[in-house]
Design a protein around this motif. Structure first.
Motif, PDB file in Angstrom:
ATOM      1  N   LEU A 197      -9.196  -1.935  -0.421  1.00  0.00           N
ATOM      2  CA  LEU A 197      -7.844  -0.712  -0.677  1.00  0.00           C
ATOM      3  C   LEU A 197      -7.795   0.017  -1.433  1.00  0.00           C
ATOM      4  N   HIS A 198      -8.656   0.856  -1.943  1.00  0.00           N
ATOM      5  CA  HIS A 198      -8.804   2.352  -2.055  1.00  0.00           C
ATOM      6  C   HIS A 198      -8.720   2.984  -0.572  1.00  0.00           C
ATOM      7  N   THR A 199      -8.512   2.919   0.093  1.00  0.00           N
ATOM      8  CA  THR A 199      -8.589   3.514   1.273  1.00  0.00           C
ATOM      9  C   THR A 199      -7.080   3.208   2.366  1.00  0.00           C
ATOM     10  N   HIS A 200      -6.810   1.770   1.484  1.00  0.00           N
ATOM     11  CA  HIS A 200      -5.431   1.717   2.116  1.00  0.00           C
ATOM     12  C   HIS A 200      -4.305   1.224   1.449  1.00  0.00           C
ATOM     13  N   HIS A 201      -3.546   2.323   1.803  1.00  0.00           N
ATOM     14  CA  HIS A 201      -1.972   1.380   0.742  1.00  0.00           C
ATOM     15  C   HIS A 201      -1.648   0.470   2.178  1.00  0.00           C
ATOM     16  N   ILE A 202      -0.610  -0.114   1.121  1.00  0.00           N
ATOM     17  CA  ILE A 202       0.680  -1.559   1.975  1.00  0.00           C
ATOM     18  C   ILE A 202       0.842  -0.759   3.548  1.00  0.00           C
ATOM     19  N   ILE A 203       1.484   0.350   3.447  1.00  0.00           N
ATOM     20  CA  ILE A 203       1.880   0.366   4.943  1.00  0.00           C
ATOM     21  C   ILE A 203       0.641   0.869   6.228  1.00  0.00           C
ATOM     22  N   ASP A 204      -0.438   1.072   5.619  1.00  0.00           N
ATOM     23  CA  ASP A 204      -1.471   1.346   6.270  1.00  0.00           C
ATOM     24  C   ASP A 204      -1.950   0.310   7.101  1.00  0.00           C
ATOM     25  N   ILE A 205      -1.678  -1.020   6.028  1.00  0.00           N
ATOM     26  CA  ILE A 205      -1.899  -1.960   6.196  1.00  0.00           C
ATOM     27  C   ILE A 205      -1.609  -3.554   7.495  1.00  0.00           C
ATOM     28  N   ILE A 206      -0.613  -3.238   6.912  1.00  0.00           N
ATOM     29  CA  ILE A 206       0.874  -3.315   8.010  1.00  0.00           C
ATOM     30  C   ILE A 206       1.601  -2.760   9.523  1.00  0.00           C
ATOM     31  N   ARG A 207       0.713  -1.593   9.602  1.00  0.00           N
ATOM     32  CA  ARG A 207       0.407  -0.950  10.955  1.00  0.00           C
ATOM     33  C   ARG A 207      -0.772  -1.166  11.627  1.00  0.00           C
ATOM     34  N   ARG A 208      -1.665  -1.897  11.143  1.00  0.00           N
ATOM     35  CA  ARG A 208      -2.889  -1.194  11.778  1.00  0.00           C
ATOM     36  C   ARG A 208      -3.045  -3.486  11.994  1.00  0.00           C
ATOM     37  N   PHE A 209      -2.254  -4.053  11.035  1.00  0.00           N
ATOM     38  CA  PHE A 209      -2.378  -5.365  11.635  1.00  0.00           C
ATOM     39  C   PHE A 209      -0.862  -6.207  11.482  1.00  0.00           C
ATOM     40  N   PRO A 210      -0.032  -5.078  12.491  1.00  0.00           N
ATOM     41  CA  PRO A 210       1.199  -5.762  12.448  1.00  0.00           C
ATOM     42  C   PRO A 210       1.640  -7.654  12.292  1.00  0.00           C
ATOM     43  N   VAL A 211       2.576  -7.808  11.679  1.00  0.00           N
ATOM     44  CA  VAL A 211       3.381  -8.900  11.515  1.00  0.00           C
ATOM     45  C   VAL A 211       4.869  -8.837  12.345  1.00  0.00           C
ATOM     46  N   THR A 212       4.816  -9.879  12.914  1.00  0.00           N
ATOM     47  CA  THR A 212       6.707 -10.087  13.158  1.00  0.00           C
ATOM     48  C   THR A 212       7.484 -11.119  11.605  1.00  0.00           C
ATOM     49  N   ASP A 213       8.751 -11.366  11.841  1.00  0.00           N
ATOM     50  CA  ASP A 213       8.607 -12.011  11.774  1.00  0.00           C
ATOM     51  C   ASP A 213       8.833 -12.154   9.884  1.00  0.00           C
ATOM     52  N   VAL A 214       9.088 -11.203   8.960  1.00  0.00           N
ATOM     53  CA  VAL A 214       8.094 -11.222   7.935  1.00  0.00           C
ATOM     54  C   VAL A 214       9.460 -11.329   6.535  1.00  0.00           C
ATOM     55  N   MET A 215       9.336 -12.715   5.639  1.00  0.00           N
ATOM     56  CA  MET A 215      10.510 -12.302   5.109  1.00  0.00           C
ATOM     57  C   MET A 215      10.731 -12.040   3.920  1.00  0.00           C
ATOM     58  N   PRO A 216      11.704 -10.980   3.586  1.00  0.00           N
ATOM     59  CA  PRO A 216      11.660 -10.277   1.940  1.00  0.00           C
ATOM     60  C   PRO A 216      11.276 -10.950   0.897  1.00  0.00           C
ATOM     61  N   GLN A 217      11.794 -12.153   0.304  1.00  0.00           N
ATOM     62  CA  GLN A 217      11.001 -13.231  -0.408  1.00  0.00           C
ATOM     63  C   GLN A 217       9.638 -12.555  -0.886  1.00  0.00           C
ATOM     64  N   GLY A 218       9.190 -13.576   0.750  1.00  0.00           N
ATOM     65  CA  GLY A 218       7.286 -13.798   0.970  1.00  0.00           C
ATOM     66  C   GLY A 218       7.188 -12.433   0.905  1.00  0.00           C
ATOM     67  N   PHE A 219       7.222 -11.600   1.044  1.00  0.00           N
ATOM     68  CA  PHE A 219       6.930 -10.143   0.728  1.00  0.00           C
ATOM     69  C   PHE A 219       6.926  -9.451  -0.190  1.00  0.00           C
ATOM     70  N   VAL A 220       7.873  -9.687  -1.127  1.00  0.00           N
ATOM     71  CA  VAL A 220       7.490  -9.006  -2.737  1.00  0.00           C
ATOM     72  C   VAL A 220       7.074  -9.780  -3.262  1.00  0.00           C
ATOM     73  N   SER A 221       6.835 -11.368  -2.791  1.00  0.00           N
ATOM     74  CA  SER A 221       5.879 -12.465  -4.020  1.00  0.00           C
ATOM     75  C   SER A 221       4.083 -11.576  -3.450  1.00  0.00           C
ATOM     76  N   ALA A 222       4.414 -10.785  -2.358  1.00  0.00           N
ATOM     77  CA  ALA A 222       2.934 -10.608  -2.514  1.00  0.00           C
ATOM     78  C   ALA A 222       2.509  -8.540  -3.234  1.00  0.00           C
ATOM     79  N   LEU A 223       3.674  -8.359  -3.592  1.00  0.00           N
ATOM     80  CA  LEU A 223       3.592  -7.093  -4.552  1.00  0.00           C
ATOM     81  C   LEU A 223       3.309  -7.308  -6.134  1.00  0.00           C
ATOM     82  N   ARG A 224       3.293  -6.626  -6.404  1.00  0.00           N
ATOM     83  CA  ARG A 224       2.894  -6.434  -8.152  1.00  0.00           C
ATOM     84  C   ARG A 224       3.991  -5.381  -8.762  1.00  0.00           C
ATOM     85  N   PRO A 225       4.659  -6.425 -10.292  1.00  0.00           N
ATOM     86  CA  PRO A 225       5.882  -5.317 -10.362  1.00  0.00           C
ATOM     87  C   PRO A 225       5.451  -3.746 -10.263  1.00  0.00           C
ATOM     88  N   LEU A 226       6.259  -2.881 -10.395  1.00  0.00           N
ATOM     89  CA  LEU A 226       5.768  -1.534 -10.680  1.00  0.00           C
ATOM     90  C   LEU A 226       6.043  -1.114 -12.331  1.00  0.00           C
TER      91      LEU A 226
END
Length: 598
Positions: A354-383
């Motif tokens: 977790l300390h050596t990968h940003h979110i975009i690094d994980i997405i690039r390394r393990f790509p996924v198609t058909d991501v839903m916006p609401q589902g994606f933000v549900s996995a994020l912490r508030p800024l």
């Protein structure tokens, strides 16, 4: 003399005399209010003596709220908890663990604990003494006592909420009974904390036997001013934003000034400025592109329709990867590598990942198609807002707030990266840019009386609050001695605020200054080395009642300075290490050794 009858109510002569005296001293508004008060009180006066209880007075168990905090979040939650308890008619009080008389623990009945975790599982520095007592041999047995713990932490660290877990375990070991299971909160703690507060107060309130009299409504004028705080920050224009290192410096440090005119915000030296940061538009665009989504895609969030690009810019943390996101992406991608990291025995590997990968690094390394916006933000912490030690005194710079900021820049997976807030301040906060800010009080980093000596120790941007201290003391004409230890890399390029220190040395506001520039010689010299060179005088100042302040890096500076202080006491007091540690601990408990580290 006989009792006097007033509208069918008999008053004794003495009661009538008291009424007449009182009436003569009241103005019409007071008389009207008092009439309403006695009307509301009537029901209580009619009750049998055995049932009469003072208004809102609980006849239940004694309730105490204890909090341990580094940044003030736990203190804010403790105040909200106390307000909720009193709203239910519960008698309670709240106390900072730093100020709590630990011997009183044996007399408590119900204890509610709110505590944050600092560093790698440590308690907040001001609460260290409380932890040492509770976890030590002198801790009292807690049979018959009840407790509940709200733990604050950051799930990206291996020892998540460990300080709260330690107290939860220890109170149980001492015989205490849990009022409710411990609740662990991530940095987006607000909703979980509110739910815990509501549930625990409902539980205790239902148990308590309350007898109240009807409250008398007293009208008050509506608030005419807007209060700016963490939930409602003030839009502050940037006055100036300048580099304060010389050409050729290996570091980047900036001095940034905000206008607080019209905000109503006030602060003391030692407080922090909270910044409601926003994400870099370039990072937002890159993330949306990787997800193959549209920036204007809309979805529902907390009852509102929001655009994806706006949500990822202002509402959510999109760089730091968390266990929550790891769970989500492992489920979505079905990647074996991610599933393995989620296993209980892989906590250390998971933390490193977790300390050596940003979110975009994980997405690039393990790509996924058909991501839903609401589902994606549900996995994020508030800024979350970011806090910066204020480098100014209101007494010297009315309606202004100054910061000393070093942008966080580094390479990760072959790409340049930058801190969310420091990047905003360094790269996108031109003069007249408006940024949302608020004041975060820091009662554990305060100037003493004007006559008390102070020793200020800091490196890099850790010198910021000392600029505020000396501005304040200059305006106040304080007579107390002051001594600054300052460290940076190079004298020629990195002597932050050099002319200001020299001015204060000249006029006596600053009595002494020792500097350590680690890259100027063959051997690296840091502030702790300069301290040891002046050990005799430092100990003499301590014996005279000096207050010691440490501000800067928590990983190296703070522990190195702490060890240096102990070594100085060992050497100058000619005592053993254990006695020297007790001496330094006494400085902390007396609030004469205060730290603001990050």
């Amino acid at each position: 003399m006989t009792a006097r009858d007033v509208s069918g109510v008999a008053l004794t002569p003495e009661q009538w005399r008291l009424v007449e005296e009182l009436v003569q001293s009241l103005d019409p508004a007071q008389a009207c209010w008092l009439g309403g008060y006695f009307t509301g009180l009537e029901a209580g006066l009619r009750s049998p003596p055995s049932q009469a209880v003072s208004p809102m007075q609980s006849v239940g168990r004694k309730l105490t709220i204890l909090y341990g905090t580094e940044t003030g979040n736990a203190a804010e939650l403790a105040r909200a908890l106390e307000t909720a308890a009193k709203g239910k008619g519960l008698s309670c009080n709240h106390s900072d663990m730093a100020d709590y008389k630990v011997r009183q623990l044996a007399q408590e009945e119900d204890v509610l604990i709110i505590v944050s975790t600092y560093g790698e599982g440590d308690p907040p520095q001001p609460a260290t003494g409380f932890f040492e007592f509770v976890e030590g041999r002198k801790a009292p047995k807690l049979e018959g006592k009840r407790f509940a713990v709200l733990a604050l932490g950051d799930s990206t660290y291996e020892f998540y909420c460990e300080a709260g877990k330690r107290l939860d375990r220890r109170f149980e070991e001492l015989g205490g009974e849990r009022l409710a299971p411990r609740v662990d909160c991530d940095i987006d703690y607000e909703e979980a904390a509110e739910a815990w507060t509501r549930a625990i107060i409902e539980q205790i309130g239902a148990e308590a036997k309350l007898a109240t009299v009807p409250a008398v409504a007293v009208s008050s004028p509506a608030a005419s001013t807007v209060v700016h705080d963490k939930r409602n920050p003030f839009p502050a224009p940037v006055i100036d934003n300048i580099a304060i290192v010389g050409r050729g410096s290996t570091k980047e440090t900036r001095h940034i000034e905000f206008s607080l005119e019209g905000s109503g915000l006030a602060y003391e030296p030692g407080d922090a400025l909270g910044l409601a940061a926003s994400n870099d538009p370039a990072v937002v665009a890159a993330l949306i592109d990787m997800l193959a989504l549209q920036p204007d895609a809309e979805f529902e969030h907390k009852g509102q329709t929001v655009r994806l690009d706006d949500a990822l810019t202002h509402r959510f943390e999109i760089t730091t990867a968390t266990p929550r996101f790891l769970d989500y992406w492992a489920l979505l991608s079905e990647a074996d590598a991610l599933k393995q990291l989620l296993q209980d025995d892989r906590s250390g590997d998971r933390s490193v990942f977790l300390h050596t990968h940003h979110i975009i690094d994980i997405i690039r390394r393990f790509p996924v198609t058909d991501v839903m916006p609401q589902g994606f933000v549900s996995a994020l912490r508030p800024l979350q807002p970011r806090l910066y030690s204020l480098a100014s005194s209101l007494a010297a710079t009315p309606d202004e707030a100054h910061l000393t900021v070093a942008p966080v820049r580094y390479d990760l997976h072959g790409e340049p990266r930058c801190g969310v807030a420091t990047g905003l301040l360094a790269d996108r906060a031109e003069p007249d840019t408006v940024l949302p800010v608020y004041i975060q009080s820091n009662p554990h980093f305060r100037l003493p009386g004007d006559d008390a000596p102070i020793i200020m120790i800091g490196a890099g941007t850790g010198v910021a609050p000392y600029r505020a201290f000396l501005q304040e003391r200059e305006v106040r004409g304080a007579g107390g001695k002051s001594w600054l230890f300052f460290g940076e890399r190079n004298f020629r390029t990195d002597f932050l605020y050099q002319t200001e220190w020299q001015g204060w040395l000249k006029d006596g506001t600053l009595g002494r200054m020792d500097v350590a520039f680690s890259r100027d010689g063959n051997d690296k010299v840091y502030v702790q080395h300069r301290m040891k060179e002046q050990s005799r005088d430092i100990f003499a100042w301590l014996e005279e009642g000096a207050h010691v302040y440490v501000c800067g890096d928590a990983t190296n500076l703070a522990p190195d300075v702490h060890e240096a202080l102990i070594d100085i006491v060992v050497s100058e007091a000619r005592t053993g290490r254990e006695a020297a540690e007790d001496y330094v601990r006494s400085l902390q408990s007396d609030h004469r050794y205060q730290r603001d580290v990050y």
